[in-house]
Enzyme design. Structure first.
Site, PDB file in Angstrom:
ATOM      1  N   THR A   1       0.830  -1.198   0.000  1.00 36.63           N
ATOM      2  CA  THR A   1       0.000   0.000   0.000  1.00 36.63           C
ATOM      3  C   THR A   1       0.868   1.254   0.000  1.00 36.63           C
ATOM      4  OG1 THR A   1      -1.730  -1.182   1.204  1.00 36.63           O
ATOM      5  CG2 THR A   1      -1.847   1.218   1.253  1.00 36.63           C
TER       6      THR A   1
ATOM      7  N   SER B   1       1.659  -8.695  -1.906  1.00 41.91           N
ATOM      8  CA  SER B   1       0.282  -8.228  -2.003  1.00 41.91           C
ATOM      9  C   SER B   1      -0.741  -9.360  -2.102  1.00 41.91           C
ATOM     10  CB  SER B   1       0.172  -7.325  -3.249  1.00 41.91           C
ATOM     11  OG  SER B   1      -1.123  -6.796  -3.367  1.00 41.91           O
TER      12      SER B   1
ATOM     13  N   CYS C   1      -5.976 -12.501   4.647  1.00 38.73           N
ATOM     14  CA  CYS C   1      -7.230 -12.756   5.336  1.00 38.73           C
ATOM     15  C   CYS C   1      -8.069 -13.817   4.630  1.00 38.73           C
ATOM     16  CB  CYS C   1      -8.017 -11.462   5.447  1.00 38.73           C
ATOM     17  SG  CYS C   1      -6.956 -10.060   5.868  1.00 38.73           S
TER      18      CYS C   1
ATOM     19  N   THR D   1      10.260   6.067  13.235  1.00 40.88           N
ATOM     20  CA  THR D   1      11.002   5.543  14.396  1.00 40.88           C
ATOM     21  C   THR D   1      11.896   6.665  14.914  1.00 40.88           C
ATOM     22  OG1 THR D   1      12.913   4.856  13.118  1.00 40.88           O
ATOM     23  CG2 THR D   1      11.079   3.266  13.294  1.00 40.88           C
TER      24      THR D   1
ATOM     25  N   TYR E   1      10.873   4.587   8.899  1.00 43.96           N
ATOM     26  CA  TYR E   1       9.470   4.534   9.302  1.00 43.96           C
ATOM     27  C   TYR E   1       9.092   3.067   9.532  1.00 43.96           C
ATOM     28  CZ  TYR E   1       9.272   9.280   7.386  1.00 43.96           C
ATOM     29  OH  TYR E   1       9.480  10.608   7.137  1.00 43.96           O
TER      30      TYR E   1
ATOM     31  N   GLY F   1       2.267  -1.250  10.316  1.00 50.65           N
ATOM     32  CA  GLY F   1       1.650  -2.580  10.258  1.00 50.65           C
ATOM     33  C   GLY F   1       1.765  -3.377  11.546  1.00 50.65           C
TER      34      GLY F   1
ATOM     35  N   LYS G   1     -36.669   2.197  15.663  1.00 50.10           N
ATOM     36  CA  LYS G   1     -35.538   2.516  16.531  1.00 50.10           C
ATOM     37  C   LYS G   1     -34.494   1.427  16.302  1.00 50.10           C
ATOM     38  CE  LYS G   1     -38.653   4.178  20.194  1.00 50.10           C
ATOM     39  NZ  LYS G   1     -39.859   3.340  19.919  1.00 50.10           N
TER      40      LYS G   1
HETATM   41  C1  LIG Z   1      -3.467  -4.008  -3.615  1.00 50.02           C
HETATM   42  C2  LIG Z   1      -2.727  -2.892  -2.938  1.00 50.02           C
HETATM   43  C3  LIG Z   1      -1.357  -2.782  -3.471  1.00 50.02           C
HETATM   44  C4  LIG Z   1      -3.560  -1.642  -3.238  1.00 50.02           C
HETATM   45  O1  LIG Z   1      -3.049  -0.486  -2.712  1.00 50.02           O
HETATM   46  P1  LIG Z   1      -3.710   0.920  -3.101  1.00 50.02           P
HETATM   47  O2  LIG Z   1      -3.483   1.241  -4.517  1.00 50.02           O
HETATM   48  O3  LIG Z   1      -3.276   1.904  -2.102  1.00 50.02           O
HETATM   49  O4  LIG Z   1      -5.254   0.674  -2.815  1.00 50.02           O
HETATM   50  P2  LIG Z   1      -6.526   0.528  -3.745  1.00 50.02           P
HETATM   51  O5  LIG Z   1      -6.337  -0.325  -4.919  1.00 50.02           O
HETATM   52  O6  LIG Z   1      -7.580   0.134  -2.806  1.00 50.02           O
HETATM   53  O7  LIG Z   1      -6.789   2.011  -4.306  1.00 50.02           O
HETATM   54  C5  LIG Z   1      -6.906   3.082  -3.448  1.00 50.02           C
HETATM   55  C6  LIG Z   1      -6.600   4.337  -4.232  1.00 50.02           C
HETATM   56  O8  LIG Z   1      -7.478   4.472  -5.337  1.00 50.02           O
HETATM   57  C7  LIG Z   1      -8.283   5.638  -5.218  1.00 50.02           C
HETATM   58  N1  LIG Z   1      -9.608   5.256  -5.684  1.00 50.02           N
HETATM   59  C8  LIG Z   1     -10.335   4.160  -5.301  1.00 50.02           C
HETATM   60  N2  LIG Z   1     -11.479   4.129  -5.973  1.00 50.02           N
HETATM   61  C9  LIG Z   1     -11.493   5.192  -6.796  1.00 50.02           C
HETATM   62  C10 LIG Z   1     -12.428   5.700  -7.738  1.00 50.02           C
HETATM   63  N3  LIG Z   1     -13.559   5.065  -7.997  1.00 50.02           N
HETATM   64  N4  LIG Z   1     -12.138   6.842  -8.376  1.00 50.02           N
HETATM   65  C11 LIG Z   1     -10.978   7.505  -8.138  1.00 50.02           C
HETATM   66  N5  LIG Z   1     -10.050   7.051  -7.272  1.00 50.02           N
HETATM   67  C12 LIG Z   1     -10.324   5.909  -6.610  1.00 50.02           C
HETATM   68  C13 LIG Z   1      -8.200   6.030  -3.778  1.00 50.02           C
HETATM   69  O9  LIG Z   1      -8.348   7.429  -3.629  1.00 50.02           O
HETATM   70  C14 LIG Z   1      -6.819   5.569  -3.388  1.00 50.02           C
HETATM   71  O10 LIG Z   1      -5.838   6.481  -3.849  1.00 50.02           O
HETATM   72  P3  LIG Z   1      -5.030   7.458  -2.845  1.00 50.02           P
HETATM   73  O11 LIG Z   1      -4.478   6.583  -1.749  1.00 50.02           O
HETATM   74  O12 LIG Z   1      -3.972   8.045  -3.692  1.00 50.02           O
HETATM   75  O13 LIG Z   1      -6.024   8.451  -2.372  1.00 50.02           O
HETATM   76  C15 LIG Z   1      -2.607  -3.146  -1.412  1.00 50.02           C
HETATM   77  O14 LIG Z   1      -3.789  -2.756  -0.749  1.00 50.02           O
HETATM   78  C16 LIG Z   1      -2.375  -4.602  -1.122  1.00 50.02           C
HETATM   79  O15 LIG Z   1      -1.318  -5.123  -1.340  1.00 50.02           O
HETATM   80  N6  LIG Z   1      -3.387  -5.338  -0.645  1.00 50.02           N
HETATM   81  C17 LIG Z   1      -3.322  -6.767  -0.447  1.00 50.02           C
HETATM   82  C18 LIG Z   1      -2.678  -7.129   0.909  1.00 50.02           C
HETATM   83  C19 LIG Z   1      -3.564  -6.814   2.056  1.00 50.02           C
HETATM   84  O16 LIG Z   1      -4.036  -5.697   2.208  1.00 50.02           O
HETATM   85  N7  LIG Z   1      -3.773  -7.834   2.917  1.00 50.02           N
HETATM   86  C20 LIG Z   1      -4.615  -7.672   4.044  1.00 50.02           C
HETATM   87  C21 LIG Z   1      -6.041  -7.755   3.691  1.00 50.02           C
HETATM   88  S1  LIG Z   1      -6.434  -9.377   3.032  1.00 50.02           S
HETATM   89  C1  LIG Z   2     -44.610   0.012  20.161  1.00 50.76           C
HETATM   90  C2  LIG Z   2     -44.441   1.438  20.628  1.00 50.76           C
HETATM   91  C3  LIG Z   2     -45.618   1.869  21.426  1.00 50.76           C
HETATM   92  C4  LIG Z   2     -43.177   1.387  21.493  1.00 50.76           C
HETATM   93  O1  LIG Z   2     -42.829   2.596  22.049  1.00 50.76           O
HETATM   94  P1  LIG Z   2     -41.616   2.664  23.100  1.00 50.76           P
HETATM   95  O2  LIG Z   2     -41.994   1.963  24.362  1.00 50.76           O
HETATM   96  O3  LIG Z   2     -41.189   4.071  23.207  1.00 50.76           O
HETATM   97  O4  LIG Z   2     -40.450   1.900  22.361  1.00 50.76           O
HETATM   98  P2  LIG Z   2     -39.726   0.493  22.595  1.00 50.76           P
HETATM   99  O5  LIG Z   2     -40.644  -0.627  22.865  1.00 50.76           O
HETATM  100  O6  LIG Z   2     -38.855   0.371  21.421  1.00 50.76           O
HETATM  101  O7  LIG Z   2     -38.847   0.703  23.930  1.00 50.76           O
HETATM  102  C5  LIG Z   2     -37.953   1.750  24.031  1.00 50.76           C
HETATM  103  C6  LIG Z   2     -37.715   1.994  25.501  1.00 50.76           C
HETATM  104  O8  LIG Z   2     -37.229   0.834  26.133  1.00 50.76           O
HETATM  105  C7  LIG Z   2     -35.923   1.047  26.655  1.00 50.76           C
HETATM  106  N1  LIG Z   2     -35.162  -0.170  26.372  1.00 50.76           N
HETATM  107  C8  LIG Z   2     -35.088  -0.836  25.180  1.00 50.76           C
HETATM  108  N2  LIG Z   2     -34.350  -1.937  25.338  1.00 50.76           N
HETATM  109  C9  LIG Z   2     -33.968  -1.983  26.633  1.00 50.76           C
HETATM  110  C10 LIG Z   2     -33.181  -2.889  27.391  1.00 50.76           C
HETATM  111  N3  LIG Z   2     -32.679  -3.997  26.844  1.00 50.76           N
HETATM  112  N4  LIG Z   2     -32.980  -2.603  28.705  1.00 50.76           N
HETATM  113  C11 LIG Z   2     -33.493  -1.494  29.263  1.00 50.76           C
HETATM  114  N5  LIG Z   2     -34.247  -0.612  28.582  1.00 50.76           N
HETATM  115  C12 LIG Z   2     -34.473  -0.868  27.283  1.00 50.76           C
HETATM  116  C13 LIG Z   2     -35.418   2.273  25.965  1.00 50.76           C
HETATM  117  O9  LIG Z   2     -34.497   2.973  26.769  1.00 50.76           O
HETATM  118  C14 LIG Z   2     -36.680   3.062  25.724  1.00 50.76           C
HETATM  119  O10 LIG Z   2     -37.073   3.719  26.892  1.00 50.76           O
HETATM  120  P3  LIG Z   2     -36.954   5.325  27.069  1.00 50.76           P
HETATM  121  O11 LIG Z   2     -37.584   5.951  25.858  1.00 50.76           O
HETATM  122  O12 LIG Z   2     -37.693   5.594  28.324  1.00 50.76           O
HETATM  123  O13 LIG Z   2     -35.495   5.577  27.175  1.00 50.76           O
HETATM  124  C15 LIG Z   2     -44.292   2.433  19.453  1.00 50.76           C
HETATM  125  O14 LIG Z   2     -42.963   2.429  18.969  1.00 50.76           O
HETATM  126  C16 LIG Z   2     -45.200   2.027  18.319  1.00 50.76           C
HETATM  127  O15 LIG Z   2     -46.385   2.201  18.373  1.00 50.76           O
HETATM  128  N6  LIG Z   2     -44.658   1.451  17.217  1.00 50.76           N
HETATM  129  C17 LIG Z   2     -45.456   0.940  16.117  1.00 50.76           C
HETATM  130  C18 LIG Z   2     -45.814   2.020  15.082  1.00 50.76           C
HETATM  131  C19 LIG Z   2     -44.640   2.461  14.297  1.00 50.76           C
HETATM  132  O16 LIG Z   2     -43.615   2.879  14.850  1.00 50.76           O
HETATM  133  N7  LIG Z   2     -44.793   2.448  12.966  1.00 50.76           N
HETATM  134  C20 LIG Z   2     -43.753   2.855  12.072  1.00 50.76           C
HETATM  135  C21 LIG Z   2     -42.760   1.788  11.920  1.00 50.76           C
HETATM  136  S1  LIG Z   2     -43.465   0.360  11.158  1.00 50.76           S
END
Ligand SMILES: CC(C)(COP(=O)(O)OP(=O)(O)OC[C@H]1O[C@@H](n2cnc3c(N)ncnc32)[C@H](O)[C@@H]1OP(=O)(O)O)[C@@H](O)C(=O)NCCC(=O)NCCS
Ligand SMILES: CC(C)(COP(=O)(O)OP(=O)(O)OC[C@H]1O[C@@H](n2cnc3c(N)ncnc32)[C@H](O)[C@@H]1OP(=O)(O)O)[C@@H](O)C(=O)NCCC(=O)NCCS
Ligand SMILES: Cc1cc2nc3c(=O)[nH]c(=O)nc-3n(C[C@H](O)[C@H](O)[C@H](O)COP(=O)(O)OP(=O)(O)OC[C@H]3O[C@@H](n4cnc5c(N)ncnc54)[C@H](O)[C@@H]3O)c2cc1C
Ligand SMILES: Cc1cc2nc3c(=O)[nH]c(=O)nc-3n(C[C@H](O)[C@H](O)[C@H](O)COP(=O)(O)OP(=O)(O)OC[C@H]3O[C@@H](n4cnc5c(N)ncnc54)[C@H](O)[C@@H]3O)c2cc1C
Lengths: 547, 547
Positions: B16, B40, B44, B273, B279, B282, B434
């Protein structure tokens, strides 16, 4: 100092407020009026019950009147409509829906959470049409589902390509119905910009018929025929009208409370209307856009729930401000996930905000681990200071996660530079060592720093037409599968050796598959004295829009 | 002012850095030494190739020597080990692995990214054991895979229940091998606290044998017999030794560069360093814990990649600081996702930090939409100011998203109060109105505000033994399926009517399924003058640990 609190509307905002009010104060008298039969139901699940993805109707009823009354010691009166607010007396007038009986009920504090109703324009023939439905509540759902179950429609038309319309299209398709979606605008799903919506269009077209830039002119034949503005005639056995919602503001308006331009009830940061004893929340109110602090309306469940809790706190003196709505939204559209948060480009253009955008198309998780797929992400930001405005994502997998991370970053006030620093969970089944959100950060930061100049998919045809050079740095085989007409191909690996083929006096536009190799090419060219400009999102973004 | 830059190690950090160096400066002479054959590669992905989840060996090789040399114009020398750093002369001594040939190479700037190697303690009989392997690189992978393919082991023993060990256990199980995991500590996966690890233990036990608090004493019978410290003897046809890694610090140490207590090379915020021209990045370096700013070691891919980019920027004067490592980590363990970010309770206890924790067990998405499952989330935070220290999650689905959101919140400096405000994408297939992260925020804020007093799963048995009242507010049928012994049952819905059965002078501890109803009960009791304390995470967290 317990109070008597009256709530209008017993679903998302209202029921949440009631629950929180009770948790804060055991002795309040809390009356919750709901004109419908059901309270606290899962509005968002309704399309899926029609689609039989959700099989159990009971599952939609999150709380029953009896259960919730008992659990929270509430005075719940369903099938009771509030018909007037009498501000001077601090009472509401209510009417029992079944009997017509009227009475008044006094309040110390009143909470309005009446929601929004589907827009139904006065279209010719609509009144005679028996097969046209809107969808808001459980009775609507029962009606539509019964129609599907009993009439076994072959063809359905969904009018309006917003979230609810597309969820209905998917669910009717799931029931084996042949669906046509009709949308007045040139794209579905308004929170998306057109090039992102284009990906959704392709998905819809694989499963249904999509008609854009056309609307309904009239219904005829009891709704079985739909004539569009264009003159096209569609046959329909079942029509869903889902062209948007408008706030239920009648109560507020007739009580002389202020409403905004689009009808949303105006409240302050504590969700109080101009009347100090009347609060309003949910779909019925106007909110501030979180990013721009401009007025907007966002009819979604999170804001309603959040406001329901905040209003209860404010009534009991735990002053809490509602800071605005980001508008984070998501939908499953057939096999795609479509999501957005914050401001899109259309909004930013209207507001005349200084903005830039980037497109990336990374894999949902490490490319070498099976099951990954490419996701299209767009980020909008302020190139002057790196402020993040918003993001959009479309893809099969991992879209919700990236949009949630960006929504969190916006609420944390993080900039595009900070997106580079996000240390997100990586193992091959989940992401890459540089997460897609990091990539958005890198790319946007390079633009903000002036390290990378970009143009966009909608500019490049004109640029080529004007005679500019467009260099495609993909491999020959990739170019053969499709390219931007007028481009010249030099694969990235050969670029350093073929610099002499390029003009030094004019800008060189560069394209590749997603923008990454194009960026590498701009780095090489820039340092060799060329003026190089990358096509954001590469051929992938460009080609999405061509479909 | 182009430079000659020498890099030691050609994989995550080294490659990189090389790529970014080239992007910044087209004319640098960049020499990348790698003692192995491959650069390269996807470290992972290695376990998954052994497991044949990844089928194509080529997919592991992200870049080849030839391809990367050409794309980035690099001088890559694989199969070449750097054996000494001569700081005065600014040269390194290198040895060709195949021929033994040695030479020196000068540098202006030197980057060390040598990684970390598996810990191999001097266990009796290890040298004679032919079937004991460690896993770090492609040759290791080839060896293990060949052993599985050819020897068709029936029984395998994985020694060490960290991320790599459990990934190997899963992949060997996937190949049909009967796996036993042996772990010295009383839990697998050190980033988790014990009650979270307990859920993972149950998952492992469904697919393999798990032996905790025991270690290897000796190998015999060419490795086919493993005698544990406890005296237990295991048979093994294939053994993976994965008890941790230690930094490859020999080069640095012999060049008199400082290393930390656990051997990590010491660098400053710019990854330099004590020698201004050297430098290090990693797995080989010591970093600061992002939250506490205390020294730690985090051998993960994101930090290596991030540091690779930062080091390149710093070499070319774009000064960028590395702000520390959160340690966000994730693994798929059979059907579970296990993830963590920031500080766990064990760490906080050691550091004597003021902390509290909450447990919630929400659904991965709306309960009424099919396919959801409960996820166990734990948040650690400072109850005095709401600062978030860390989070852990275990579940089938949606764990990565929540941990990423919290990792982002930590980097954004958000508090538990702000978690309430996160506007995350909601539609039934993805979340609830929520989100689980909002729920963590609500619950933790209530504790920080003193609205909710809690005790934890590991305190409740003593509390009951001492004669305190433990009230279980679940329904009778739920209690019948299992409860905490000594508890008294009053279902929540009856509580208000049965307050007279409860003692006013002593604390009342409350439990339910996940903590929510218990919280509702504490609210009722508190306001009626009782001292009510909720069991965090309810019976679910408690029961997880009993397994
Ligand atoms: C492959 C490798 C050499 C690539 O390095 P790199 O060129 O820095 O990274 P990328 O190919 O992701 O490209 C990133 C660059 O492209 C640019 N870029 C990405 N998408 C872009 C887009 N759509 N348009 C314009 N620029 C873009 C980014 O700005 C970045 O450039 P910059 O650093 O100059 O800002 C290096 O990441 C590598 O060896 N990876 C394999 C090893 C590894 O990471 N192992 C652990 C994970 S499995
Ligand atoms: C069902 C309904 C009445 C619930 O209202 P509510 O009691 O405020 O919401 P929730 O059941 O999500 O609970 C949230 C509360 O529980 C608390 N809580 C949630 N998980 C918790 C946990 N694990 N431990 C302790 N407290 C918890 C939160 O702090 C929050 O309480 P607070 O507001 O006093 O801080 C209302 O959301 C409703 O009518 N929903 C259906 C309609 C709708 O939203 N339609 C659009 C989407 S389809
Ligand atoms: C089909 C469908 C799918 C949806 N999907 C999603 C989704 O996936 N994600 C998302 O975030 N949001 C979704 N929503 C939006 C979400 O349901 C709303 O934003 C949310 O319910 C708004 O809450 P509210 O309290 O303002 O209004 P509602 O939940 O609509 O509740 C208002 C209630 O008030 C009652 N009422 C109105 N006037 C009166 C009166 N005068 N007297 C008595 N009662 C009255 C109404 O009958 C109604 O039941 C969806 C909505 C629908 C209809
Ligand atoms: C099996 C396995 C699975 C993993 N899974 C994950 C995961 O899912 N998620 C995650 O975040 N991390 C994972 N990791 C960790 C991740 O791979 C490392 O954190 C990352 O590769 C570290 O990068 P690095 O550049 O420091 O070291 P490495 O990538 O190991 O590269 C160091 C290179 O330097 C070479 N070298 C060392 N000394 C010399 C020398 N003197 N001369 C020349 N060359 C030398 C080595 O041969 C080695 O190739 C995994 C690691 C392994 C082994």
């Amino acid at each position: 100092m317990s109070k008597k609190i009256v709530i209008v509307g017993g679903v998302a905002g209202g029921a949440t407020a009631a629950a929180r009010l009770r948790r804060i104060d055991e002795d309040s008298h809390i009356v919750m009026f709901e004109k419908g039969e059901h309270i606290s139901f899962a509005n968002c699940g309704l399309p899926y019950y029609i689609g039989e993805v959700i099989q159990d109707r009971e599952a939609l009823l999150v709380q029953t009147v009896e259960g919730m009354s008992q659990k929270f010691n509430l005075d719940i009166r369903n099938l009771t409509e509030v018909t007037a607010i009498n501000r001077e007396e601090q009472t509401v007038t209510v009417k029992k829906v079944q009997t017509g009986e009227e009475y008044t009920e006094a309040y110390d504090e009143l909470i309005l959470s009446p929601g929004a109703r589907p827009v139904v324009p006065p279209i010719q023939g609509l009144n005679e049409a028996e097969n046209v439905f809107t969808l808001r509540n459980v009775p609507d759902t029962d009606r539509i589902k019964a129609w599907v179950d009993e009439q076994k429609p072959e063809k359905a038309v969904v009018i309006g390509g917003g979230f609810i319309g597309l969820e209905m299209a998917e669910n009717l398709h799931h029931r084996g119905v042949d669906v046509t979606v009709v949308e007045m605008a040139d794209q579905v799903m308004a929170p998306l910009d057109p090039e992102m919506a284009a990906i959704v269009h392709e998905e819809i077209r694989g499963k249904a018929t999509l008609i854009l830039e056309d609307g309904v002119k009239s219904f005829s034949d009891n709704g079985n025929k739909i004539t569009l503005q264009s003159g096209e005639i569609l046959e329909s056995d079942l029509t869903i009208l889902s062209i948007g919602v408008r706030p239920e503001n009648e109560l507020a308006v007739s009580a002389d409370l202020n409403v905004g331009e689009r009808g949303g009830i105006i409240v302050d940061e504590e969700l109080r209307t101009e009347d100090p004893h009347i609060y309003a929340i949910g779909d019925a109110i106007e909110v501030k856009d979180y990013v721009q602090q401009t007025p907007t309306m966002v009819p979604l469940a999170w804001p309603a729930n959040r406001q329901g809790r905040i209003v209860a706190d404010n009534i009991y003196g735990k002053s809490t401000k509602y800071k605005g709505t980001l508008g984070t939204a998501i939908a499953k559209v057939f096999d795609l996930t479509v999501a957005a948060t914050g401001n899109n480009e259309k909004t930013l253009r209207q507001l005349d905000a200084p903005y830039e955008s980037v497109h990336v198309h990374p894999m949902s998780h490490a490319g070498y681990y099976p099951g990954g797929s490419s996701i299209s992400l767009k980020l909008t930001f302020n190139p002057n200071n790196g402020e993040i405005y918003g993001a959009q994502g479309v893809g099969v997998d991992g879209v919700d996660k990236r949009i949630d991370v960006i929504a969190t970053a916006i609420k944390g006030g993080l900039t595009v530079y900070d997106l580079q620093e996000l240390e997100l969970a990586y193992a091959p089944p989940y992401s890459s060592a540089k997460d897609p959100v990091n990539m958005l950060g890198y790319t946007a930061s390079n633009i903000a720093d002036g390290e990378l100049k970009v143009v966009h998919f909608d500019e490049i045809d004109d640029i080529v037409r004007e005679g500019n050079m467009l260099l495609d740095v993909r491999e020959v085989e990739e170019v053969e599968m499709g390219d931007i007409s007028g481009s010249t191909n030099i694969p990235l690996g050969q670029l350093r050796d073929r610099l002499s083929e390029l003009p030094k006096e004019e800008p060189i536009y560069i394209t590749c598959k997603v923008g990454l190799r194009g960026y590498l090419a701009t780095r090489i060219l820039k340092q060799s004295g060329f003026d190089a400009i990358n096509l954001s999102g590469g051929y992938t973004t460009y080609a999405n829009v061509q479909n």
